[in-house]
Design a protein around this motif. Structure first.
Motif, PDB file in Angstrom:
ATOM      1  N   ARG A  35       0.843  -1.210   0.000  1.00  0.00           N
ATOM      2  CA  ARG A  35       0.000   0.000   0.000  1.00  0.00           C
ATOM      3  C   ARG A  35       0.877   1.258   0.000  1.00  0.00           C
ATOM      4  NH1 ARG A  35      -3.911   1.370   4.910  1.00  0.00           N
ATOM      5  NH2 ARG A  35      -1.878   1.494   5.926  1.00  0.00           N
ATOM      6  N   ASN A  36       1.961   1.245   0.771  1.00  0.00           N
ATOM      7  CA  ASN A  36       2.854   2.414   0.778  1.00  0.00           C
ATOM      8  C   ASN A  36       3.432   2.661  -0.607  1.00  0.00           C
ATOM      9  OD1 ASN A  36       2.438   2.805   3.438  1.00  0.00           O
ATOM     10  ND2 ASN A  36       4.356   1.856   4.127  1.00  0.00           N
ATOM     11  N   TYR A  37       3.793   1.579  -1.269  1.00  0.00           N
ATOM     12  CA  TYR A  37       4.346   1.697  -2.627  1.00  0.00           C
ATOM     13  C   TYR A  37       3.338   2.378  -3.550  1.00  0.00           C
ATOM     14  CZ  TYR A  37       5.668   0.169  -7.336  1.00  0.00           C
ATOM     15  OH  TYR A  37       5.973   0.124  -8.678  1.00  0.00           O
ATOM     16  N   PHE A  38       2.111   1.870  -3.554  1.00  0.00           N
ATOM     17  CA  PHE A  38       1.125   2.435  -4.484  1.00  0.00           C
ATOM     18  C   PHE A  38       0.702   3.852  -4.081  1.00  0.00           C
ATOM     19  CE2 PHE A  38       0.199  -1.888  -6.245  1.00  0.00           C
ATOM     20  CZ  PHE A  38       0.501  -1.544  -7.551  1.00  0.00           C
ATOM     21  N   THR A  39       0.725   4.144  -2.785  1.00  0.00           N
ATOM     22  CA  THR A  39       0.416   5.514  -2.355  1.00  0.00           C
ATOM     23  C   THR A  39       1.493   6.465  -2.872  1.00  0.00           C
ATOM     24  OG1 THR A  39      -0.681   4.625  -0.406  1.00  0.00           O
ATOM     25  CG2 THR A  39      -0.098   6.946  -0.334  1.00  0.00           C
ATOM     26  N   THR A  40       2.748   6.035  -2.775  1.00  0.00           N
ATOM     27  CA  THR A  40       3.851   6.846  -3.302  1.00  0.00           C
ATOM     28  C   THR A  40       3.696   7.057  -4.811  1.00  0.00           C
ATOM     29  OG1 THR A  40       5.300   5.913  -1.619  1.00  0.00           O
ATOM     30  CG2 THR A  40       6.384   6.999  -3.464  1.00  0.00           C
ATOM     31  N   ILE A  41       3.400   5.982  -5.531  1.00  0.00           N
ATOM     32  CA  ILE A  41       3.215   6.056  -6.987  1.00  0.00           C
ATOM     33  C   ILE A  41       2.043   6.995  -7.329  1.00  0.00           C
ATOM     34  CG2 ILE A  41       2.310   4.689  -8.947  1.00  0.00           C
ATOM     35  CD1 ILE A  41       4.976   3.680  -8.763  1.00  0.00           C
ATOM     36  N   HIS A  42       0.948   6.844  -6.598  1.00  0.00           N
ATOM     37  CA  HIS A  42      -0.260   7.635  -6.852  1.00  0.00           C
ATOM     38  C   HIS A  42       0.025   9.124  -6.626  1.00  0.00           C
ATOM     39  CE1 HIS A  42      -4.304   9.261  -5.727  1.00  0.00           C
ATOM     40  NE2 HIS A  42      -4.647   8.549  -6.781  1.00  0.00           N
ATOM     41  N   ASN A  43       0.656   9.436  -5.494  1.00  0.00           N
ATOM     42  CA  ASN A  43       0.933  10.840  -5.180  1.00  0.00           C
ATOM     43  C   ASN A  43       1.924  11.446  -6.159  1.00  0.00           C
ATOM     44  OD1 ASN A  43      -0.795  10.527  -3.071  1.00  0.00           O
ATOM     45  ND2 ASN A  43       0.788  10.386  -1.480  1.00  0.00           N
ATOM     46  N   LEU A  44       2.971  10.698  -6.460  1.00  0.00           N
ATOM     47  CA  LEU A  44       3.970  11.215  -7.400  1.00  0.00           C
ATOM     48  C   LEU A  44       3.343  11.417  -8.779  1.00  0.00           C
ATOM     49  CD1 LEU A  44       6.865  12.005  -8.138  1.00  0.00           C
ATOM     50  CD2 LEU A  44       7.398   9.580  -8.426  1.00  0.00           C
ATOM     51  N   GLY A  45       2.484  10.505  -9.173  1.00  0.00           N
ATOM     52  CA  GLY A  45       1.797  10.635 -10.466  1.00  0.00           C
ATOM     53  C   GLY A  45       1.010  11.931 -10.539  1.00  0.00           C
ATOM     54  N   HIS A  46       0.286  12.237  -9.479  1.00  0.00           N
ATOM     55  CA  HIS A  46      -0.502  13.479  -9.461  1.00  0.00           C
ATOM     56  C   HIS A  46       0.399  14.714  -9.452  1.00  0.00           C
ATOM     57  CE1 HIS A  46      -4.019  11.006  -8.939  1.00  0.00           C
ATOM     58  NE2 HIS A  46      -4.770  12.087  -9.039  1.00  0.00           N
ATOM     59  N   GLU A  47       1.449  14.684  -8.624  1.00  0.00           N
ATOM     60  CA  GLU A  47       2.366  15.829  -8.563  1.00  0.00           C
ATOM     61  C   GLU A  47       3.054  16.049  -9.910  1.00  0.00           C
ATOM     62  OE1 GLU A  47       3.274  14.683  -3.961  1.00  0.00           O
ATOM     63  OE2 GLU A  47       4.982  14.743  -5.356  1.00  0.00           O
ATOM     64  N   ALA A  48       3.427  14.951 -10.542  1.00  0.00           N
ATOM     65  CA  ALA A  48       4.140  15.050 -11.818  1.00  0.00           C
ATOM     66  C   ALA A  48       3.238  15.668 -12.891  1.00  0.00           C
ATOM     67  CB  ALA A  48       4.614  13.669 -12.265  1.00  0.00           C
TER      68      ALA A  48
END
Ligand code: ZN
Length: 291
Positions: A220-233
């Motif tokens: 879950r931490n991995y996908f939360t990081t991916i999700h947040n970075l995707g939005h920021e990017a």
């Protein structure tokens, strides 16, 4: 191919047998069978009948007869061995059946993705499952959980409240980077939240070794990081390559199939741009997202 990947079959709780398959690499997924009073239910059948045959023998040794097969989702590495169990009812979520029909049977793609098994795909006869009835009673009081979408358009997990064993299908990976190519990152996080809330003691992932609650938290931490970075990017108008340069996979940095980080981040960026959604996982770009 001279040798099929090794399988380790272990009884993780009364009547629940996990089949841990190879290292969980591409095309090498886990399966489970559940036995009660001479009746067996199989959850996922791996990629080829040759892989599922060992499980069929182990079920026979338990003196049980397979009456139900569940395919957790439409990927070939979870239903390719269905032909071994044609005497049973073979079932999947209707959306998985739809997704499988849309995908068809792209032999050339499979040969490319799984070169190790190249010579076997042309002979593989896929047995298409029937729609899963609701409710669907399972041995050992198993309960089916449905997630739409997560790893794919529809994913099933099976929970055994009595023994606290959880079969995640491909919502769970351990030691192998998960792949969101056919799914939705936000949906996957929601699915993991639901599974984490169950507080399982034994987790049988779709790929990789047996795990615990802790492994679901890592994912879950991995996908939360991916999700947040995707939005920021997307907000910062970064390219995938620039976004990837900022990505820290954490403990998943040591996992197999590391090329999937880029695919997952791209998926998160598509979701952030409104190009895919829970309604349509492959929607073309129709308009810019609001804001
Ligand atoms: Zn899958």
């Amino acid at each position: 191919m001279s040798e099929w990947p090794k399988q380790i079959i272990s009884e993780v709780a009364d009547g629940i047998f996990a089949v841990i398959h190879g290292q969980g690499e591409m095309g090498v997924s886990n399966a489970t069978f559940i036995v009660e009073q001479g009746r067996a239910c199989v959850v996922d059948t791996m990629t080829f009948p040759e892989m599922a045959a060992q499980m069929a023998q182990a079920i026979e040794r338990q003196g049980a007869h397979v009456d139900t097969v569940l395919n957790t989702h439409h990927h070939v590495d979870h239903m390719g061995g269905n032909a071994v169990f044609t005497g049973a009812r073979i079932l999947a979520h209707p959306r998985s059946i739809d997704a499988g029909q849309k995908l068809g049977f792209p032999v050339a793609v499979y040969e490319h993705l799984m070169p190790r098994f190249k010579e076997h795909f042309a002979d593989l006869e896929l047995v298409i499952p029937e729609p899963l009835p609701d409710p669907m009673p399972l041995p050992q009081e198993g309960e089916i959980l449905t997630f739409m979408p997560a790893h794919t358009a529809a994913d099933l997990a099976v929970w055994f409240p009595k023994s606290r064993v959880l079969l995640t299908g491909d919502v769970g990976f351990k030691g192998v980077v998960p792949l969101a190519l056919n799914g939705l990152v936000s949906g996957w996080i929601e699915a993991l939240n639901t599974l984490i809330a169950l507080k399982p003691e034994v987790v049988v992932p779709g790929h990789g070794s047996l795990g615990t609650l802790e492994d679901l938290l890592v994912l879950r931490n991995y996908f939360t990081t991916i999700h947040n970075l995707g939005h920021e990017a997307v907000q910062a108008k970064l390219t995938l390559r620039d976004a990837l340069a900022q990505f820290d996979p954490g403990p998943l940095g040591k996992w197999l199939e590391s090329e999937r980080h880029a695919i997952n981040l791209e998926r998160a960026m598509k979701e952030a741009r409104g190009e895919i959604s829970r309604i349509d996982l492959s929607a073309p770009v129709l308009s810019k997202p609001l804001g």
